[in-house]
Scaffold this active site. Structure first.
Site, short mmCIF file in Angstrom:
data_model
loop_
_atom_site.label_atom_id
_atom_site.label_comp_id
_atom_site.label_asym_id
_atom_site.label_seq_id
_atom_site.Cartn_x
_atom_site.Cartn_y
_atom_site.Cartn_z
N THR A 12 0.82 -1.21 0.00
CA THR A 12 0.00 0.00 0.00
C THR A 12 0.86 1.26 0.00
OG1 THR A 12 -1.81 -1.13 1.08
CG2 THR A 12 -1.75 1.25 1.36
N THR A 91 1.56 -4.48 4.17
CA THR A 91 1.35 -4.84 5.57
C THR A 91 0.70 -6.22 5.75
OG1 THR A 91 -0.82 -3.76 5.63
CG2 THR A 91 1.09 -2.42 6.25
N ASP A 92 0.02 -6.71 4.69
CA ASP A 92 -0.75 -7.95 4.87
C ASP A 92 0.12 -9.13 5.30
OD1 ASP A 92 -3.11 -6.69 4.30
OD2 ASP A 92 -3.25 -7.40 2.24
#
Ligand code: ASP
Length: 317
Positions: A12, A91-92
């Site tokens: 992101t 971040t996932d």
């Protein structure tokens, strides 16, 4: 000033969408150079160089990329002209990459992962502040972390792998993503301790492991299928690692399958003394996704369940 290399991998932080919007964007689209230009104060903190390592949504990360990333970081860290390395990452799956790097890197320079929860095109993106914090961390940390509970022998020193996110600098081995939407999305969770070092440099990929989630009446035949497509299984069990009789029977019926028992609960541990199925392996405090990383690494060394249990004990107990 110190020299920092930023390895940009996507996520992101490199995402873009409709200007001003926080959601509905595409991850991993803006270049490393554009990312760098979005942080005006960065060049006052360090001499920064960027490398576009890849540009992906971190949900698409693979063990092949993990290994290549570890090799690249070790090469950079061996360069006397480089004082620290920052990795921008989605971040996932950041906790999985961070855990993998903590378990594999042998470096004496800081390696700092960061990312963001909002895309670069949001009205108030969090990426620039996170990246600045990561570079500041890379220039300020000079020695390797000493992991809790360790003596001072070399094998007990982690490489200095950190996650810098939302004003916090955390031990990369211990982080978990604890919120799906908040800017303060990560916390250090006491799910592991020592980080034995796995040498992955000569490997192309890691053995495949499946993670199965147990819920009431979950169909046990998925264990059979997982055994066909993978070399090991992690079960996100209920409570302290329990599941139904039908799952217990199915695990017993599948030969030569290494099964690690974790829990679908966010806090607490699964310990060997509590396991109801003989031959299975307790994950201690590791959540399923991180237990899968460790099982994949452990399977590069042994297929023996007692030895794998010992590896989990060394890392997570
Ligand atoms: N899907 C994105 C990724 O992990 C989410 C993020 O970066 O926050 O690449």
């Amino acid at each position: 000033m110190k020299n920092v290399v930023i390895l940009a991998t996507g996520g992101t932080i490199a995402g873009a969408g409709e200007p001003g919007k926080n959601i509905g964007y595409k991850s991993g689209v803006i270049s490393a150079e554009t990312l760098l230009a979005s942080v005006p104060g960065l060049r006052d903190v360090a001499n920064v160089r960027v490398e576009q390592f890849c540009n992906i949504n971190s949900d698409d990360v693979t063990s092949e990329l993990w290994i290549q990333l570890a090799v690249r970081i070790e090469k950079l860290a061996a360069d006397p002209q480089v004082d620290g390395v920052v990795v921008t990452h989605g971040t996932d799956t950041m906790e999985e990459t961070a855990f993998f790097l903590s378990l594999t890197l042998k470096v004496a320079k800081p390696v700092v992962l960061t990312g963001s929860m909002r895309p670069s095109t949001a009205a108030e993106p969090d990426g620039p502040a996170n990246l600045l914090l990561a570079v500041k961390t890379a220039v300020s940390k000079t020695t390797a972390l000493n992991v809790d509970g360790c003596d001072t022998s070399e094998s007990c020193i982690t490489p200095a792998v950190y996650v810098a996110f939302a004003n916090k600098v955390m031990n990369a081995a211990k982080i978990q993503k604890i919120h799906a939407n908040d800017l303060d999305a990560f916390a250090e969770v006491d799910d592991c301790c020592v980080a034995p070092k796995f040498d992955v440099r000569s490997l192309g990929i890691l053995p495949k492991v499946s993670v199965l989630y147990f819920n009431a009446e979950a169909d046990e035949t998925q264990i059979e299928f997982a055994a066909k497509i993978s070399e090991g299984v992690v079960i996100a069990g209920a409570g302290a690692g329990e599941f139904s009789k039908s799952w217990i029977q199915k695990i017993k019926a599948v030969p030569n399958l290494n099964v690690v028992i974790s829990t679908r609960i966010n806090r607490g541990k699964v310990v060997p003394e509590q396991l109801l199925t003989s031959g299975t392996i307790a994950a201690y405090g590791l959540p399923p996704a991180k237990a899968a990383v460790l099982l994949r690494l452990a399977l590069t060394q042994t297929k023996d369940s007692a030895e794998i249990q010992k590896i989990f004990e060394d890392v997570a107990n």
